[in-house]
Design a protein around this motif. Sequence first.
Motif, PDB file in Angstrom:
ATOM      1  N   MET A   1     104.865   4.742  29.562  1.00 33.59           N
ATOM      2  CA  MET A   1     104.133   5.887  28.679  1.00 33.59           C
ATOM      3  C   MET A   1     102.669   5.685  28.643  1.00 33.59           C
ATOM      4  SD  MET A   1     106.088   8.263  27.553  1.00 33.59           S
ATOM      5  CE  MET A   1     105.196   8.959  26.154  1.00 33.59           C
ATOM      6  N   LEU A   2     102.268   4.368  28.963  1.00 34.04           N
ATOM      7  CA  LEU A   2     100.978   4.044  28.734  1.00 34.04           C
ATOM      8  C   LEU A   2     100.229   4.764  30.249  1.00 34.04           C
ATOM      9  CD1 LEU A   2     100.284   0.652  27.794  1.00 34.04           C
ATOM     10  CD2 LEU A   2      99.165   2.341  26.802  1.00 34.04           C
ATOM     11  N   ILE A   3     100.691   5.157  31.022  1.00 34.21           N
ATOM     12  CA  ILE A   3     100.250   5.814  32.372  1.00 34.21           C
ATOM     13  C   ILE A   3     100.378   7.289  32.148  1.00 34.21           C
ATOM     14  CG2 ILE A   3     100.360   5.846  34.882  1.00 34.21           C
ATOM     15  CD1 ILE A   3      99.101   3.333  33.755  1.00 34.21           C
ATOM     16  N   ARG A   4     101.875   7.640  31.800  1.00 34.04           N
ATOM     17  CA  ARG A   4     102.100   9.189  31.662  1.00 34.04           C
ATOM     18  C   ARG A   4     101.491   9.834  30.578  1.00 34.04           C
ATOM     19  NH1 ARG A   4     108.196  10.715  31.190  1.00 34.04           N
ATOM     20  NH2 ARG A   4     107.769  10.927  28.945  1.00 34.04           N
ATOM     21  N   ASP A   5     101.279   9.256  29.385  1.00 36.80           N
ATOM     22  CA  ASP A   5     100.541   9.915  28.528  1.00 36.80           C
ATOM     23  C   ASP A   5      99.979   8.896  27.567  1.00 36.80           C
ATOM     24  OD1 ASP A   5     100.050  11.697  26.704  1.00 36.80           O
ATOM     25  OD2 ASP A   5     101.955  12.219  25.683  1.00 36.80           O
ATOM     26  N   PRO A   6      98.904   8.170  27.777  1.00 35.84           N
ATOM     27  CA  PRO A   6      98.293   7.289  27.077  1.00 35.84           C
ATOM     28  C   PRO A   6      97.684   7.727  25.677  1.00 35.84           C
ATOM     29  CG  PRO A   6      96.905   7.809  29.003  1.00 35.84           C
ATOM     30  CD  PRO A   6      98.045   8.451  29.192  1.00 35.84           C
ATOM     31  N   GLY A   7      97.388   9.187  25.832  1.00 36.44           N
ATOM     32  CA  GLY A   7      96.655   9.725  24.467  1.00 36.44           C
ATOM     33  C   GLY A   7      97.656   9.805  23.366  1.00 36.44           C
ATOM     34  N   SER A   8      98.815   9.402  23.755  1.00 34.72           N
ATOM     35  CA  SER A   8     100.050   9.549  22.614  1.00 34.72           C
ATOM     36  C   SER A   8      99.978   8.352  21.830  1.00 34.72           C
ATOM     37  CB  SER A   8     101.492   9.882  23.250  1.00 34.72           C
ATOM     38  OG  SER A   8     101.650   8.893  24.005  1.00 34.72           O
ATOM     39  N   PHE A   9      99.222   7.378  22.146  1.00 35.05           N
ATOM     40  CA  PHE A   9      99.552   6.115  21.418  1.00 35.05           C
ATOM     41  C   PHE A   9      98.089   5.888  20.412  1.00 35.05           C
ATOM     42  CE2 PHE A   9     101.884   4.819  25.404  1.00 35.05           C
ATOM     43  CZ  PHE A   9     102.962   4.301  24.513  1.00 35.05           C
ATOM     44  N   ASP A  10      98.576   5.470  19.343  1.00 35.77           N
ATOM     45  CA  ASP A  10      97.428   5.065  18.616  1.00 35.77           C
ATOM     46  C   ASP A  10      97.375   3.480  18.272  1.00 35.77           C
ATOM     47  OD1 ASP A  10      95.517   4.943  16.285  1.00 35.77           O
ATOM     48  OD2 ASP A  10      96.698   5.534  14.719  1.00 35.77           O
ATOM     49  N   VAL A  11      98.148   2.857  17.547  1.00 38.58           N
ATOM     50  CA  VAL A  11      98.179   1.390  17.546  1.00 38.58           C
ATOM     51  C   VAL A  11      99.236   0.738  18.070  1.00 38.58           C
ATOM     52  CG1 VAL A  11      98.102  -0.741  16.132  1.00 38.58           C
ATOM     53  CG2 VAL A  11      96.670   1.489  15.540  1.00 38.58           C
ATOM     54  N   LEU A  12      99.400   0.011  18.923  1.00 37.33           N
ATOM     55  CA  LEU A  12     100.680  -0.927  19.651  1.00 37.33           C
ATOM     56  C   LEU A  12     100.614  -2.256  18.942  1.00 37.33           C
ATOM     57  CD1 LEU A  12      99.324   0.850  22.168  1.00 37.33           C
ATOM     58  CD2 LEU A  12     101.526   0.177  22.880  1.00 37.33           C
ATOM     59  N   VAL A  13     101.674  -2.685  18.848  1.00 37.93           N
ATOM     60  CA  VAL A  13     101.846  -4.197  18.087  1.00 37.93           C
ATOM     61  C   VAL A  13     102.908  -4.573  19.008  1.00 37.93           C
ATOM     62  CG1 VAL A  13     103.250  -3.656  16.098  1.00 37.93           C
ATOM     63  CG2 VAL A  13     101.841  -5.740  16.305  1.00 37.93           C
ATOM     64  N   THR A  14     102.739  -6.095  19.669  1.00 34.39           N
ATOM     65  CA  THR A  14     103.674  -6.737  20.611  1.00 34.39           C
ATOM     66  C   THR A  14     103.409  -8.241  20.451  1.00 34.39           C
ATOM     67  OG1 THR A  14     104.873  -6.498  22.593  1.00 34.39           O
ATOM     68  CG2 THR A  14     102.414  -6.262  22.596  1.00 34.39           C
ATOM     69  N   GLU A  15     104.437  -8.962  21.266  1.00 37.04           N
ATOM     70  CA  GLU A  15     104.468 -10.241  21.250  1.00 37.04           C
ATOM     71  C   GLU A  15     103.429 -10.684  22.352  1.00 37.04           C
ATOM     72  OE1 GLU A  15     106.193 -12.772  23.200  1.00 37.04           O
ATOM     73  OE2 GLU A  15     106.063 -11.128  25.008  1.00 37.04           O
ATOM     74  N   ASN A  16     103.149 -11.871  22.389  1.00 40.35           N
ATOM     75  CA  ASN A  16     101.996 -12.424  23.260  1.00 40.35           C
ATOM     76  C   ASN A  16     102.083 -12.077  24.568  1.00 40.35           C
ATOM     77  OD1 ASN A  16      99.656 -14.115  23.924  1.00 40.35           O
ATOM     78  ND2 ASN A  16     100.672 -15.940  22.717  1.00 40.35           N
ATOM     79  N   LEU A  17     102.927 -12.307  25.426  1.00 37.95           N
ATOM     80  CA  LEU A  17     102.951 -11.895  26.687  1.00 37.95           C
ATOM     81  C   LEU A  17     103.106 -10.584  27.139  1.00 37.95           C
ATOM     82  CD1 LEU A  17     102.863 -13.337  29.550  1.00 37.95           C
ATOM     83  CD2 LEU A  17     105.566 -13.158  29.499  1.00 37.95           C
ATOM     84  N   PHE A  18     103.820  -9.767  26.119  1.00 41.61           N
ATOM     85  CA  PHE A  18     103.807  -8.258  26.456  1.00 41.61           C
ATOM     86  C   PHE A  18     102.336  -7.825  26.250  1.00 41.61           C
ATOM     87  CE2 PHE A  18     108.626  -7.860  25.074  1.00 41.61           C
ATOM     88  CZ  PHE A  18     109.117  -8.561  26.336  1.00 41.61           C
ATOM     89  N   GLY A  19     101.897  -8.312  25.271  1.00 42.80           N
ATOM     90  CA  GLY A  19     100.642  -7.983  25.071  1.00 42.80           C
ATOM     91  C   GLY A  19      99.481  -8.217  26.034  1.00 42.80           C
ATOM     92  N   ASP A  20      99.622  -9.274  26.567  1.00 40.33           N
ATOM     93  CA  ASP A  20      98.778  -9.731  27.758  1.00 40.33           C
ATOM     94  C   ASP A  20      98.722  -8.836  28.735  1.00 40.33           C
ATOM     95  OD1 ASP A  20      97.080 -11.315  29.189  1.00 40.33           O
ATOM     96  OD2 ASP A  20      99.014 -12.169  30.310  1.00 40.33           O
ATOM     97  N   ILE A  21     100.108  -8.524  29.241  1.00 38.13           N
ATOM     98  CA  ILE A  21     100.258  -7.746  30.354  1.00 38.13           C
ATOM     99  C   ILE A  21      99.733  -5.988  29.745  1.00 38.13           C
ATOM    100  CG2 ILE A  21     102.184  -6.713  31.714  1.00 38.13           C
ATOM    101  CD1 ILE A  21     103.606  -9.250  31.642  1.00 38.13           C
ATOM    102  N   LEU A  22     100.472  -5.663  28.948  1.00 40.35           N
ATOM    103  CA  LEU A  22     100.029  -4.245  28.815  1.00 40.35           C
ATOM    104  C   LEU A  22      98.671  -4.054  28.378  1.00 40.35           C
ATOM    105  CD1 LEU A  22     102.806  -3.205  26.151  1.00 40.35           C
ATOM    106  CD2 LEU A  22     102.812  -2.577  28.618  1.00 40.35           C
ATOM    107  N   SER A  23      97.975  -4.927  27.823  1.00 39.95           N
ATOM    108  CA  SER A  23      96.246  -4.712  27.571  1.00 39.95           C
ATOM    109  C   SER A  23      95.623  -4.700  28.997  1.00 39.95           C
ATOM    110  CB  SER A  23      95.801  -5.813  26.686  1.00 39.95           C
ATOM    111  OG  SER A  23      96.033  -7.293  27.165  1.00 39.95           O
TER     112      SER A  23
END
Length: 400
Positions: free
Chosen positions: A231-253
């Motif tokens: 979804m971050l690639i398909r429709d990034p404008g749909s996100f406001d705040v994301l919260v996630t654990e350490n490794l997922f956050g590393d990759i997604l950021s």
Amino acid sequence: MSEVTYRIAAIPGDGIGPEVVAAGRRVLDAAAARFGFALEWRELVVGGAAIDAYGVPIRDADLEACRESDAVYLGAVGGPRWDDPNAAVRPEQALFALRGGLELFANLRPVTAEPSLVDASTLRPEVVRGVDLLIVRELTGGLYFGRPSEERRTPEGRVAVDTLWYTEQEIRRVVRLAFELARGRRKRLTSVDKANVLASSRLWRKVVEEVAPEFPDVTFEHRLVDAAAMMLIRDPGSFDVLVTENLFGDILSDEAAMLTGSLGMLPSASVGARRTAHGLHGLYEPIHGSAPDIAGQDRANPIAAILSGAMLLRWSLGRADAAGAIESAVRSALGDGLRTTDLAGVGAGARQVRVLGTRAFTDEVVARVSAGATRGEGPRDDEEIDVATIVATNTLLGMP
Ligand code: IPM
Ligand code: MG
């Protein structure tokens, strides 16, 4: 008249770190001069440079100096010189000592598409335009800190283990902060996990459900990490705040960072619950690495470091005025067609593009900060959460 003096620990680090920290310091000093306060810098040798100088990635005394400061300002650590996977000491260990030692459990990574740079993304401009999201990454738990984490020799050959461990308190404090931040923005929170596979994610989900009723004004959803990545690639404008654990956050950021076209643009703040006299204690650094291939060539993009400095002013020093001036100055420089090498090919509408080195680009930002120029689009306050909100969050967390 005596002016306030804030104490900042500066960690230039390795590779392009010293260049971008020098740039950021000049901009922060210019903002301080304009707004009538002073910054007292204490420079520390940490990371690969510390391994060379002292044999350790960070000395206890330097960690203490960071703890005693009002905020920590870091460039980048690491590089190929210290990359041996068998080495007992690695520059990155300094980051973990700082994050863990200072209890900076939340890493905030705002990703906003700069209007004059939408062409820089590998995605189509219409996908990227208007993107304004904030990733809240848990920073002191999960696989990065879980023990055991080691390689073992067994009769069947080598085995390696890492441990994904979370306590409910660790989850709750970062989830609460994320809800609080969403409340100050567009009031939408996406919690990212892998609850269809991982026990730690199922606990994460339960805790999110338990915290959510405290924030009835915030709409929240759970999303599996693979779907969130898509979804971050398909429709990034749909996100406001994301919260996630350490490794997922590393990759997604890192993925989200690419929406803006250059890793050299994005700042970050790592904060915990501890307050100083002026705001939240925190560590501020660009999300990019030490880029050893271009180190020392005056080619690094200083924007991420400069904007990290603005976050420092806003969150740790309570100086939203100076922070806004810096953000305006950067936007104005970009709007005027000024570019660093990484953005060289990116157009500026009707204006001509001029590519500058790290120092010359910084000169332009300093001049705009000093002059109070707001020729760009003016300060943006979407990512702006004042310290009062943050402090209220911590009161809410029941922390000192
Ligand atoms: C980051 C970096 C670090 C991390 C590395 C350098 C250990 O990628 O800050 O995102 O994984 O946390
Ligand atoms: Mg990373």
